[in-house]
Scaffold this active site. Structure first.
Site, PDB file in Angstrom:
ATOM      1  N   GLY A  64       0.836  -1.193   0.000  1.00 38.75           N
ATOM      2  CA  GLY A  64       0.000   0.000   0.000  1.00 38.75           C
ATOM      3  C   GLY A  64       0.867   1.238   0.000  1.00 38.75           C
ATOM      4  O   GLY A  64       1.956   1.244   0.575  1.00 38.75           O
ATOM      5  N   ALA A  65       0.397   2.277  -0.676  1.00 31.95           N
ATOM      6  CA  ALA A  65       1.144   3.536  -0.731  1.00 31.95           C
ATOM      7  C   ALA A  65       0.206   4.685  -0.409  1.00 31.95           C
ATOM      8  O   ALA A  65      -0.925   4.729  -0.902  1.00 31.95           O
ATOM      9  CB  ALA A  65       1.778   3.738  -2.108  1.00 31.95           C
ATOM     10  N   ALA A  66       0.660   5.590   0.433  1.00 31.97           N
ATOM     11  CA  ALA A  66      -0.105   6.775   0.806  1.00 31.97           C
ATOM     12  C   ALA A  66       0.659   8.020   0.390  1.00 31.97           C
ATOM     13  O   ALA A  66       1.720   7.932  -0.239  1.00 31.97           O
ATOM     14  CB  ALA A  66      -0.380   6.770   2.308  1.00 31.97           C
ATOM     15  N   SER A  67       0.137   9.164   0.747  1.00 30.82           N
ATOM     16  CA  SER A  67       0.760  10.414   0.313  1.00 30.82           C
ATOM     17  C   SER A  67       2.130  10.626   0.938  1.00 30.82           C
ATOM     18  O   SER A  67       3.027  11.183   0.309  1.00 30.82           O
ATOM     19  CB  SER A  67      -0.156  11.591   0.662  1.00 30.82           C
ATOM     20  OG  SER A  67      -0.454  11.595   2.052  1.00 30.82           O
ATOM     21  N   LEU A  68       2.304  10.190   2.187  1.00 37.53           N
ATOM     22  CA  LEU A  68       3.557  10.445   2.896  1.00 37.53           C
ATOM     23  C   LEU A  68       4.421   9.204   3.059  1.00 37.53           C
ATOM     24  O   LEU A  68       5.610   9.333   3.375  1.00 37.53           O
ATOM     25  CB  LEU A  68       3.264  11.026   4.288  1.00 37.53           C
ATOM     26  CG  LEU A  68       2.413  12.294   4.338  1.00 37.53           C
ATOM     27  CD1 LEU A  68       2.248  12.753   5.782  1.00 37.53           C
ATOM     28  CD2 LEU A  68       3.011  13.401   3.490  1.00 37.53           C
ATOM     29  N   ALA A  69       3.872   8.029   2.872  1.00 40.79           N
ATOM     30  CA  ALA A  69       4.629   6.807   3.152  1.00 40.79           C
ATOM     31  C   ALA A  69       4.062   5.646   2.356  1.00 40.79           C
ATOM     32  O   ALA A  69       3.014   5.760   1.701  1.00 40.79           O
ATOM     33  CB  ALA A  69       4.599   6.494   4.653  1.00 40.79           C
ATOM     34  N   GLN A  70       4.768   4.523   2.420  1.00 44.87           N
ATOM     35  CA  GLN A  70       4.284   3.280   1.836  1.00 44.87           C
ATOM     36  C   GLN A  70       4.619   2.138   2.785  1.00 44.87           C
ATOM     37  O   GLN A  70       5.483   2.270   3.646  1.00 44.87           O
ATOM     38  CB  GLN A  70       4.900   3.044   0.456  1.00 44.87           C
ATOM     39  CG  GLN A  70       6.402   2.940   0.432  1.00 44.87           C
ATOM     40  CD  GLN A  70       6.957   3.030  -0.975  1.00 44.87           C
ATOM     41  OE1 GLN A  70       6.563   3.902  -1.759  1.00 44.87           O
ATOM     42  NE2 GLN A  70       7.879   2.128  -1.312  1.00 44.87           N
ATOM     43  N   VAL A  71       3.927   1.018   2.625  1.00 44.06           N
ATOM     44  CA  VAL A  71       4.054  -0.101   3.558  1.00 44.06           C
ATOM     45  C   VAL A  71       4.530  -1.346   2.818  1.00 44.06           C
ATOM     46  O   VAL A  71       3.982  -1.697   1.767  1.00 44.06           O
ATOM     47  CB  VAL A  71       2.718  -0.378   4.267  1.00 44.06           C
ATOM     48  CG1 VAL A  71       2.848  -1.577   5.205  1.00 44.06           C
ATOM     49  CG2 VAL A  71       2.259   0.847   5.051  1.00 44.06           C
ATOM     50  N   ASP A 128      -7.683  11.611  10.925  1.00 43.38           N
ATOM     51  CA  ASP A 128      -7.549  11.331   9.496  1.00 43.38           C
ATOM     52  C   ASP A 128      -8.151   9.967   9.144  1.00 43.38           C
ATOM     53  O   ASP A 128      -7.491   9.125   8.526  1.00 43.38           O
ATOM     54  CB  ASP A 128      -6.076  11.372   9.102  1.00 43.38           C
ATOM     55  CG  ASP A 128      -5.883  11.525   7.599  1.00 43.38           C
ATOM     56  OD1 ASP A 128      -6.833  11.943   6.920  1.00 43.38           O
ATOM     57  OD2 ASP A 128      -4.786  11.214   7.103  1.00 43.38           O
TER      58      ASP A 128
END
Length: 676
Positions: free
Chosen positions: A255-262, A411
Site C-alpha cells: 500500500g502507498a499513501a501520500s507520505l509513506a508506503q508499507v 484522518d
C-alpha cells in the site's frame, strides 16, 4: 567526430575556487575526513562521519578508503620527490633558494583535481535540485495563474448573463476545468500535495462537488518510492543494512499513501511477519519547499479573491505536517490508543497494530491486514452486517471525541481503516458479539479535545438532535466563538445537512431522517450562489481543533455513507446521544459534588434526575438494538434509508399516535440533559 567540450559557468568556477581553499587544508591534515560545511544534502548524508558509537558500516569503510588513498598519494609523492632530487630536477631562484618544482606541481594538481571533482559533484547535485525545484514551482505557479484567470473570466462573463441556469452552467464548467488542472499538478508533485488533495476531497461542506469528486482518486492514487531509495534510507536512519535485520522484505509495497508506503517483511531473529511503514525519501528534500508553495498559493488566492481566504488551511498543514512526518510520534499515538481501547475489548472490536520500534522515517509494526470498508462484496460474502459495522464505527469515534482522556484520530479516511472477518471457531469470536474486526491505521495526526470544549460540544449535539435553536446558538458560540449571524452556517457544516432540516420539528425527523438527493443538490446550489464565501470566512475564525473535528466528522460520515446501511442515520444519532448524555451527566455529577455530599437528600435527588436523563437514552438505544438483533435472527429485512418514524415503529409496533409519542421520547432525553 570529437565530442563538444562543455565548460563550467563563471559561478561554478568561482565555487570550485572556494572549494579548493577548503579542501586543501583538509587534505594536508591527513585525516581524510570531509566536513559537513561544503557538501550538498545528498552527499552529506553519505559522507558525513557518524559518532564513535554509530554502527554505519559504510561510514567506516569510506573513511578507511579515504585514509588509504591519502597514504598512497603521499607515498607516491615522496617517491617522485626522491627521484626528482636524484635527477637534479631542481632550480635556483633569484635569492638562491632551491625548490622542488615537480613535487609542488604534483601536489597542486592533485589538490586541484580532487577539489574540482568534488566541486563538480556538489555543483551537479545543486544544479539538479535547482532544476527540479524550478520545475516544481513553475508547475504550481502555472496552474495557479490559469485557474485565477479562468475564474476571473467566468465571473466577468456571468455578470453579463441574466439566465440563472446559464450562470450556473458556466460556473460549474469553470469549477471542473480548474479542478482537473489542479488534480494533474497534485498527482505530478506528490508528497504533501497528495495529502492536501485528500483533505480537500472530504470538504464537501466547503467546496463545490466538481472539486471534491475530482479529488476522490487521490485517496488511492499515491506515488511509490523505489526499493533502492528505501534501502538507502534504512541504512542512513538505522546504521545497518536492511538485510541485516530482515530475512524477507517485499520489493513492492502492499500500500502507498501520500507520505509513506508499507512493505511486508520478516524479522530475521524471530521470524515474525511484520508491516514496515517507510516514509517517501523525497519528502525530506521537498517538504519545506512544498509547504512554502502551499502557503503562497493560498495567499495568492486571497489577493485576487479576498472573500475566499483559505490561509487557515495552509496554516493547519504547517502545524500538522511535521508531526505526521515524525513516525516516533505516530508510534506513541498508536500505543496510547491501543492502551485506551483495551478497556473496551472485546465488546468493541477495534484492532491497533502493535508497534515494535520506530525511527523518524521508519515504523515496524505487527502485520494486521484487512479489506477496505467500501468492499461491500467481501462483507456480504462473509455475512458481515453493514449496520453493525456502521454502529461500531460510531462507537469508536464517539469514544475518541467524548471519552475521558481519549485521543482523537483526525484522518479516518477509507485508506486508513480496514475490516476483516473472523469465523465462529476463533477465540476472539467467542468473546465478541460481532464477527468482524475494525483495523485502524496511520496514527500520525492526533489531537486531544480539552474537557470544557468536549462538554460544550456534547451539549451542542444534544441541542441539534432536539432542534432547540436558542441552545444551538449558545453552544455554537461556546464551541467555536461563532455569533448568532453565522450559527446556521456552522450547524450545517458540523452536521453536513441543510439548516432547514437541522431546525425541522422532531415530528418530521430533522437531522435523524436520511439525506435525500434533493437536499444535497440544494446545499451545492447554495454554495455556488455565494454561501461559500460566508463559510470560508467563518472557518477562518474557528479554533484549529474545531477544524480537525469537522474534518473527522466529514470523513466518518463519508465512511458511513459508503456502507449503504439499511437503518438510516437514526441509530448513529442514538449512539451519539448516548455519549453526549454521558458527558453531560459526569459534568452534572461534578457540579453536585461541589454543593456538598452526594448522599444529602437534595443532592441525591439531583443525582437521580441527572442519571435518569442518561438512562432514558440508554434504554431506548438498547431496545432499538435488541429489535435489530431479533430481526436478524428471524431473517427479516428492512427497506433502505427508512426514516425515524419507520425505525420507531419497528422498535415498538404501536399505532400512529404511539409512533409519534415514541419519536418525541427519543428526542426528550437530549432535552433533559440540556435542562439539567
Amino acid at each position: 567526430m570529437p565530442a563538444q567540450t562543455s565548460f563550467p559557468s563563471l559561478a561554478a568556477l568561482r565555487r570550485l575556487q572556494t572549494l579548493n581553499h577548503v579542501y586543501a587544508p583538509l587534505r594536508r591534515t591527513g585525516t581524510g575526513r570531509i566536513t559537513n560545511g561544503w557538501t550538498c544534502a545528498s552527499c552529506r548524508s553519505q559522507l558525513s562521519a557518524s559518532p564513535a558509537s554509530s554502527s554505519f558500516p559504510s561510514s567506516s569503510y569510506n573513511s578507511t578508503l579515504t585514509r588509504r588513498s591519502f597514504s598512497s598519494s603521499s607515498k607516491r609523492f615522496s617517491d617522485q620527490n626522491s627521484n626528482s632530487s636524484s635527477s637534479s630536477s631542481s632550480y635556483s631562484n633569484a635569492n638562491g633558494k632551491t625548490k622542488n618544482n615537480n613535487g609542488r606541481r604534483t601536489v597542486l594538481l592533485a589538490a586541484g583535481g580532487g577539489a574540482a571533482a568534488a566541486g563538480l559533484l556538489a555543483v551537479g547535485d545543486d544544479v539538479k535540485y535547482t532544476y527540479e525545484a524550478v520545475e516544481r514551482t513553475g508547475r504550481v505557479a502555472t496552474a495557479l495563474a490559469a485557474c485565477v484567470n479562468d475564474y476571473r473570466k467566468t465571473l466577468n462573463a456571468r455578470e453579463k448573463i441574466e439566465d440563472p441556469e446559464e450562470k450556473q452552467r458556466l460556473l460549474r464548467e469553470c469549477h471542473q476545468r480548474c479542478a482537473d488542472r489542479t488534480l494533474e499538478v497534485l498527482e505530478k508533485s506528490g508528497g504533501i500535495f497528495i495529502k492536501l488533495g485528500q483533505h480537500l476531497s472530504a470538504m464537501n461542506y466547503l467546496l463545490p462537488p466538481e472539486w471534491t469528486t475530482t479529488f476522490i482518486p487521490l485517496q488511492d492514487k499515491c506515488p511509490v518510492s523505489s526499493f533502492e531509495s528505501i534501502e538507502r534510507m534504512f541504512l542512513e536512519d538505522t546504521g545497518t543494512s536492511l538485510w541485516d535485520y530482515f530475512s524477507e522484505f517485499s520489493r513492492e509495497p502492499i500500500g502507498a499513501a501520500s507520505l509513506a508506503q508499507v512493505h511486508l517483511a520478516t524479522i530475521k531473529e524471530t521470524g515474525q511477519r511484520v508491516a514496515v511503514k517507510v516514509q517517501h525519501p523525497s519528502l525530506q528534500r521537498w517538504a519545506p519547499l512544498d509547504m512554502r508553495l502551499t502557503s503562497t498559493t493560498f495567499k495568492t488566492l486571497k489577493y485576487f479573491f479576498p472573500e475566499y481566504d483559505l490561509e487557515w488551511l495552509s496554516s493547519e498543514v504547517e502545524i500538522s505536517l511535521p508531526k505526521e512526518l515524525d513516525f516516533t510520534c505516530e508510534a506513541e499515538n498508536a500505543r496510547r490508543t491501543s492502551r485506551y481501547f483495551a478497556q473496551f475489548a472485546p465488546s468493541l472490536p477495534l484492532v491497533i497494530p502493535d508497534v515494535l520500534w520506530a525511527k523518524k522515517r521508519l515504523l515496524v509494526m505487527a502485520c494486521e491486514s484487512g479489506h477496505r470498508l467500501d468492499d461491500l462484496a467481501y462483507m456480504d460474502a462473509h455475512g458481515i452486517d453493514r449496520d453493525e459495522v456502521s454502529a461500531t464505527l460510531a462507537r469508536i469515534f464517539n469514544e475518541m471525541i467524548f471519552g475521558e482522556g481519549a485521543p482523537l484520530h483526525c484522518d479516518p479516511h477509507g485508506g486508513n481503516i480496514a475490516i476483516r472477518h473472523h469465523d465462529s471457531s476463533s477465540s476472539r469470536s467467542h468473546k465478541s458479539k460481532s464477527n468482524f474486526d475494525i483495523i485502524l491505521y496511520d496514527h500520525g495526526l492526533y489531537r486531544d479535545i480539552p474537557l470544557p470544549l468536549r462538554r460544550s460540544y456534547a451539549k451542542l449535539w444534544l441541542a441539534i438532535i432536539d432542534g432547540d435553536i436558542p441552545k444551538m446558538k449558545r453552544y455554537v458560540y461556546e464551541v467555536a466563538g461563532i455569533g448568532e449571524d453565522k450559527f446556521p452556517l456552522f450547524a450545517s457544516a458540523i452536521t453536513g445537512r441543510d439548516f432547514i432540516n437541522v431546525v425541522s420539528a422532531t415530528d418530521s425527523g430533522g437531522v435523524l431522517k436520511p439525506k435525500e438527493a434533493s437536499e444535497q443538490k440544494s446545499m451545492s446550489t447554495a454554495l455556488q450562489e455565494g454561501l461559500i464565501v460566508d463559510l470560508v470566512q467563518m472557518l477562518g475564525q474557528v479554533p484549529r481543533i474545531i477544524l480537525l473535528i469537522l474534518k473527522t466528522n466529514d470523513l466518518t460520515r463519508a465512511l458511513d455513507e459508503s456502507l449503504h446501511t439499511k437503518q438510516g442515520p437514526v441509530r448513529q444519532f442514538l449512539i451519539l446521544a448516548r455519549y453526549c448524555m454521558r458527558t453531560v451527566f459526569y459534568e452534572r455529577l461534578e457540579e453536585i459534588r461541589g454543593l456538598g455530599s452526594l448522599w444529602s437528600p437534595a443532592n441525591l435527588v439531583r443525582v437521580v434526575g441527572a442519571w435518569w436523563g442518561m438512562a432514558r437514552v440508554e434504554v431506548k438505544l438498547e431496545v432499538f438494538e435488541l429489535w435489530l438483533r431479533v430481526k436478524r435472527a428471524l431473517g427479516l429485512g428492512s427497506g433502505f434509508g427508512m426514516g425515524i418514524g419507520e425505525a420507531a415503529q419497528q422498535v415498538v409496533p404501536v399505532g400512529k399516535k404511539g409512533q409519534k409519542r415514541l419519536e418525541r421520547e427519543i428526542e426528550a432525553a437530549a432535552s433533559a440533559a440540556a435542562a439539567a
